[in-house]
Design a protein around this motif. Structure first.
Motif, short mmCIF file in Angstrom:
data_model
loop_
_atom_site.label_atom_id
_atom_site.label_comp_id
_atom_site.label_asym_id
_atom_site.label_seq_id
_atom_site.Cartn_x
_atom_site.Cartn_y
_atom_site.Cartn_z
N CYS A 6 0.88 -1.19 0.07
CA CYS A 6 0.06 -0.01 -0.01
C CYS A 6 0.81 1.39 -0.13
CB CYS A 6 -0.92 0.00 1.05
SG CYS A 6 -2.34 -1.09 1.07
N MET A 47 2.07 1.78 -3.57
CA MET A 47 1.33 2.52 -4.23
C MET A 47 0.89 4.00 -4.02
SD MET A 47 -1.99 -0.34 -4.78
CE MET A 47 -1.83 -1.40 -3.16
N MET A 48 1.04 4.29 -2.77
CA MET A 48 0.69 5.86 -2.36
C MET A 48 1.98 6.72 -3.05
SD MET A 48 -2.27 5.64 -1.14
CE MET A 48 -2.57 7.39 -0.63
N PRO A 78 -6.19 8.50 -4.12
CA PRO A 78 -6.19 7.55 -3.26
C PRO A 78 -5.90 7.65 -1.85
CG PRO A 78 -4.16 7.30 -4.71
CD PRO A 78 -4.91 8.54 -4.86
N MET A 94 -4.72 5.39 1.83
CA MET A 94 -4.40 4.35 2.69
C MET A 94 -5.13 4.06 3.78
SD MET A 94 -0.46 3.20 3.76
CE MET A 94 -0.36 1.73 4.68
N TYR A 96 -4.38 -3.97 5.25
CA TYR A 96 -4.44 -2.61 4.47
C TYR A 96 -4.70 -2.66 3.41
CZ TYR A 96 -1.76 -0.92 9.06
OH TYR A 96 -1.26 -0.81 10.46
N THR A 119 -5.48 0.12 -0.22
CA THR A 119 -5.63 1.32 -0.89
C THR A 119 -6.86 1.66 -1.73
OG1 THR A 119 -3.18 1.05 -1.42
CG2 THR A 119 -4.47 2.62 -2.63
N SER A 159 -11.26 -0.83 -3.71
CA SER A 159 -9.87 -0.65 -3.43
C SER A 159 -9.00 -1.68 -4.18
CB SER A 159 -9.75 -1.25 -1.87
OG SER A 159 -10.80 -0.59 -1.05
N THR A 170 -6.84 6.49 8.56
CA THR A 170 -6.33 6.58 7.12
C THR A 170 -4.92 7.46 7.05
OG1 THR A 170 -7.52 8.83 6.98
CG2 THR A 170 -8.70 6.93 6.36
N THR A 216 -3.14 9.93 4.21
CA THR A 216 -3.28 10.79 2.83
C THR A 216 -2.25 11.80 2.72
OG1 THR A 216 -4.46 12.27 4.09
CG2 THR A 216 -5.79 10.59 2.88
#
Length: 322
Positions: free
Chosen positions: A17, A20-21, A97, A99, A123, A125, A136, A169, A171
């Protein structure tokens, strides 16, 4: 024995995750996992539940450590009633997105066999909320997975998870400073040494043990009786993620020329990986012998990591406290 890096599937939820973020600037997932600190130790929580990660460690600690090591910041929010948490999530999704986690994996009914809470953290995304479904990327192997909103809220509440806060979350991931992967790995060595101390001051359930003591206690437990929940936990999760963590950390240590420490971790990875066959076929004796062989390697690893220059620790917290 050839010490080859592993590429393939595995339960790397929070590191995947994070990758990805962080997007195009993310380092390899193996580096992310290593700088969380997860590969450097073993714990037997409450004397019964084994994890191949450090005594007192959990993913929330690891995520913050990884962001700091890699030079990133993120905004972390949690708590409040469900409606408020959902409004917060919806607002965040308007900018990209999110997390989310820890969440209770047992409520993710798109995963085969998941019918209710099982006390397993996970977890996701989160990409969208559409027609009362949360969409997600689930790094367990389910891209664009839809989940009814009510099920997501129950999972996200995380009241069956023994760490973290409900409705958490992350962000607004922002690169605060540029750090090369070698710099991040080198700077994480002092933290690895600290984790390998298995500090008894960590707040843990009674009966918890770490490192060699944990391996020896687990060996005795496997020889004395068969606990089906323990076996399921080991063969479906703990061994798989443990062997991969050790392999990735060994590869990372080799890349920063900590070759002796890398050799110890490759040995740990082989020992932990071999437990899969032993336990899958019910060969408790071999599994117990393997764990007893593993036990002294944690002291050996700590000694090897102490060799060579160790940079000063960076006490700056990059991720705001929740």
């Amino acid at each position: 024995m050839i010490n080859l890096s592993y590429i393939g599937s595995g339960p790397y939820c929070y590191s995947s995750c994070l990758a990805m973020m962080l997007g195009a600037e993310a380092p390899p997932v193996a580096v992310i996992e290593t700088v969380t600190g997860s590969p450097f130790g073993m714990q037997l929580v409450g004397g019964t539940l084994p994890f191949f990660d450090p005594y007192g460690w959990n993913p929330e600690i690891g995520i913050d450590k990884a962001l700091t090591a890699l030079g990133w910041t993120a905004e972390t929010s949690s708590g409040g009633p469900p409606d408020t948490a959902l409004e917060r999530l919806t607002s965040c999704l308007a900018h990209g997105p999110v997390m989310a986690g820890p969440i209770e994996m047992g409520y993710l009914h798109y995963q085969p066999g998941k019918t209710g809470p099982i006390g397993a953290d996970h977890y996701l995304t989160v990409l969208d909320i559409n027609n009362d479904q949360v969409i997600s990327h689930d790094p367990q192997g389910y891209p664009f997975a839809p989940l009814p909103l009510d099920d997501f809220i129950k999972a996200w509440q995380a009241d069956t998870i023994d760490f973290g806060e409900p409705y958490t979350t992350r962000t607004n991931f922002t690169r605060a400073r540029r750090v090369s992967t070698k710099e991040a790995l080198t700077a994480s060595i002092p933290h690895a040494v600290d984790w390998l101390r298995a500090d008894p001051d960590h707040a843990m359930p009674p009966g918890s043990t770490g490192n060699g003591d944990a391996a020896l206690a687990l060996a005795t437990s496997l020889e004395s009786h068969r606990d089906e929940r323990l076996y399921e936990h080991l063969i479906h999760f703990a061994i798989r993620v443990g062997a991969r963590r050790m392999t990735d950390a060994a590869t990372c240590l080799r890349e920063i020329e900590r070759t002796q420490a890398a050799a110890v971790m490759f040995r740990q990875a082989r020992l932990i990986g071999s437990l899969q066959q032993s336990l899958a076929i019910g060969d408790n004796r071999t599994a117990a012998h393997t764990l007893r062989t593993l036990a002294p390697t944690y002291d050996t690893l700590q000694a090897e990591l102490r060799h060579g220059p160790i940079p000063p620790q960076d006490s700056t917290r990059q991720t705001p406290a929740r």
